[in-house]
Enzyme design. Structure first.
Site, PDB file in Angstrom:
ATOM      1  N   CYS A 131       0.898  -1.143  -0.179  1.00 52.24           N
ATOM      2  CA  CYS A 131       0.595  -0.086  -0.005  1.00 52.24           C
ATOM      3  C   CYS A 131       0.784   1.395   0.214  1.00 52.24           C
ATOM      4  O   CYS A 131       0.282   2.589  -0.598  1.00 52.24           O
ATOM      5  CB  CYS A 131      -0.796   0.150   1.155  1.00 52.24           C
ATOM      6  N   HIS A 138      -3.953   6.571   1.028  1.00 50.58           N
ATOM      7  CA  HIS A 138      -4.524   5.319   0.634  1.00 50.58           C
ATOM      8  C   HIS A 138      -5.681   5.295   0.518  1.00 50.58           C
ATOM      9  O   HIS A 138      -5.661   5.018   1.620  1.00 50.58           O
ATOM     10  CB  HIS A 138      -3.701   4.949   0.958  1.00 50.58           C
ATOM     11  N   ASN A 183      -9.667  -1.579  -2.762  1.00 58.85           N
ATOM     12  CA  ASN A 183      -8.156  -0.488  -2.184  1.00 58.85           C
ATOM     13  C   ASN A 183      -7.190  -1.079  -3.274  1.00 58.85           C
ATOM     14  O   ASN A 183      -7.667  -2.296  -3.231  1.00 58.85           O
ATOM     15  CB  ASN A 183      -8.492  -1.513  -0.590  1.00 58.85           C
TER      16      ASN A 183
END
Length: 332
Positions: A114, A259, A289
């Site tokens: 991430c 993020h 995501n």
């Protein structure tokens, strides 16, 4: 002093839209359960006959080049952040080089999940500041859908992830661009969010696909509560670290792009910083995501919608597997 500036942004997401309703037909879940816990309404899944990490990256790169009024031949280095490469090796950076028709330039892959895009951006920033390269293509791209356990057993992670790619082009500039980046990790928590296999440190019989009977270690394992507790702390810390390093107050931020891990985390950080809605960009509700792809996709969309303007102070921040976390402060 020489700085690096982002001169072009682009993104690509697969055509296939997978809604929460679609997932509810595959597993014991529903729209309300998913939205309450994640903020996600839909995500994009690839068509394995069409999409690869490399060609999604190439499509994002071509958009960024067009927006920057540059030709593909202007690129003299590639940095690609992904934890879902097309092959176990070589890395997808060289496959992207091939997709773009470039020859002999260097290609570097970064595997920081991430936080990968910010790590890649920071690396590109250093290369440009030293004068080693003039135009660097930085990519964050992931294909998570083909590894998800789309059953009730895997729903805690299956509802979260999606596929996509984002691109940024950095060039040398005499004017401030990337002001600073701040990179951190804590490997003590590596197994709280990870995919164990295929790993090399296994007995021969456990590493050979034809002999594997239990494939559970090839799926994402996530201790959601542990990740959430650390994320809300480290997100805030690393953002404040960037501001303090540049003698700036949180009120100076014109756009925060976190993020896209969980809308609850983003909202918590927004409240902690006291930022109004118009100063935080989220698109997790549409894409889920996308790991290393989430920040560049959001950055590209925010800029394309006119929400980032010349002179704005833009803050990028990420937290994820490793644990790793990072921030970057940019004067647009």
């Amino acid at each position: 002093m020489q700085y690096s500036k982002i001169v072009g942004l682009g993104h690509y997401v697969p055509e296939r839209v997978v809604t929460n309703q679609d997932l509810s037909e595959m597993m014991d879940t529903n729209n309300e359960w998913i939205v309450e816990r994640t903020g996600i309404h839909e995500r994009r899944f690839i068509d394995p006959k069409m999409d690869t990490v490399a060609n999604m990256s190439a499509k994002a790169a071509r958009m960024a080049l067009e927006r920057a009024n540059l030709n593909v031949e202007d690129i003299d280095f590639i940095i690609l952040a992904t934890i879902t490469p097309d092959y176990f090796f070589p890395g997808s950076g060289v496959l992207l080089q091939r997709e773009l028709g470039l020859e002999s330039i260097g290609a570097l892959d970064i595997r920081n999940a991430c936080s990968g895009f910010i790590y890649a951006l920071s690396t590109a920033d250093q290369f440009i500041k030293t004068g080693m390269y003039k135009t660097i293509l930085v990519i964050g791209a992931e294909i998570q859908s083909t590894a998800l356990d789309l059953t009730t057993r895997g729903r805690n992670t299956a509802v979260i992830f999606g596929d996509g790619a984002g691109a940024a082009i950095l060039q040398a500039s005499g004017q401030p661009g990337i002001l600073s980046s701040h990179l951190h990790s804590d490997g003590r928590y590596a197994e709280e969010l990870y995919v164990k296999d295929p790993g090399s440190s296994r007995p021969h019989a456990e590493r050979q696909p034809e002999q594997i009977t239990d494939t559970s270690t090839f799926k994402v394992h996530m201790n959601g509560n542990m990740v959430f507790k650390h994320a809300v702390v480290k997100f805030h810390e690393v953002i404040m670290e960037a501001l303090d390093a540049n003698n700036l107050a949180k009120e100076s931020i014109d756009m925060l792009i976190p993020h896209q891990a969980n809308l609850r985390i983003s909202n918590y950080i927004q409240q902690k910083l006291g930022l109004p809605d118009e100063k935080v960009y989220n698109n997790i509700m549409r894409y889920g995501n996308t790991t290393a792809g989430s920040i560049p996709i959001a950055l590209s969309e925010a800029w394309g919608e006119g929400k980032i303007k010349t002179g704005d102070l833009v803050c990028l921040a990420a937290f994820g597997s490793g644990f790793t976390w990072a921030s970057s402060l940019i004067r647009w």
